[in-house]
Design a protein around this motif. Sequence first.
Motif, PDB file in Angstrom:
ATOM      1  N   GLY A  28       0.815  -1.213   0.000  1.00  0.00           N
ATOM      2  CA  GLY A  28       0.000   0.000   0.000  1.00  0.00           C
ATOM      3  C   GLY A  28       0.849   1.262   0.000  1.00  0.00           C
ATOM      4  N   PRO A  29       0.229   2.400  -0.273  1.00  0.00           N
ATOM      5  CA  PRO A  29       0.973   3.654  -0.332  1.00  0.00           C
ATOM      6  C   PRO A  29       1.336   4.216   1.041  1.00  0.00           C
ATOM      7  CG  PRO A  29      -1.338   4.050  -0.748  1.00  0.00           C
ATOM      8  CD  PRO A  29      -1.165   2.558  -0.654  1.00  0.00           C
ATOM      9  N   SER A  30       0.739   3.715   2.111  1.00  0.00           N
ATOM     10  CA  SER A  30       1.034   4.250   3.432  1.00  0.00           C
ATOM     11  C   SER A  30       1.802   3.224   4.249  1.00  0.00           C
ATOM     12  CB  SER A  30      -0.266   4.605   4.142  1.00  0.00           C
ATOM     13  OG  SER A  30      -1.024   3.440   4.340  1.00  0.00           O
ATOM     14  N   GLY A  31       2.467   3.697   5.268  1.00  0.00           N
ATOM     15  CA  GLY A  31       3.217   2.816   6.147  1.00  0.00           C
ATOM     16  C   GLY A  31       4.513   3.474   6.567  1.00  0.00           C
ATOM     17  N   TYR A  33       7.570   2.709   5.934  1.00  0.00           N
ATOM     18  CA  TYR A  33       8.649   2.708   4.934  1.00  0.00           C
ATOM     19  C   TYR A  33       8.184   3.220   3.579  1.00  0.00           C
ATOM     20  CZ  TYR A  33      10.586  -0.321   8.486  1.00  0.00           C
ATOM     21  OH  TYR A  33      11.023  -0.821   9.670  1.00  0.00           O
ATOM     22  N   SER A  34       7.106   3.961   3.530  1.00  0.00           N
ATOM     23  CA  SER A  34       6.560   4.382   2.247  1.00  0.00           C
ATOM     24  C   SER A  34       7.408   5.464   1.585  1.00  0.00           C
ATOM     25  CB  SER A  34       5.134   4.887   2.426  1.00  0.00           C
ATOM     26  OG  SER A  34       5.133   6.031   3.255  1.00  0.00           O
ATOM     27  N   ASN A  35       8.158   6.244   2.361  1.00  0.00           N
ATOM     28  CA  ASN A  35       8.947   7.324   1.777  1.00  0.00           C
ATOM     29  C   ASN A  35      10.444   7.081   1.955  1.00  0.00           C
ATOM     30  OD1 ASN A  35       9.084   7.657   4.483  1.00  0.00           O
ATOM     31  ND2 ASN A  35       8.800   9.858   4.469  1.00  0.00           N
TER      32      ASN A  35
END
Length: 75
Positions: A28-31, A33-35
């Motif tokens: 998914g796009p969130s979490g 480690y997303s960035n």
Amino acid sequence: MFSRAIQRQTRQTTRLFSTASKQLNHHGPSGPYSNLFKVHNRRIPYAVPHTLFFVLGFGIPFFACWVQLKRSGSL
């Protein structure tokens, strides 16, 4: 005595797995480690200083060896 210890140990290591209570979304796009590799608002892309760092880091020893071999007359 030993049988109780073994029974207690086997009860503690038994794990019940259930995925019905929570949906796992690893892509998914969130979490947290997303960035990790997304660096925003930079004038120079992150790949440029990263590549220069490794080129210089690996290149300086080879250049130093070339200079020393050139001075000694081996090249």
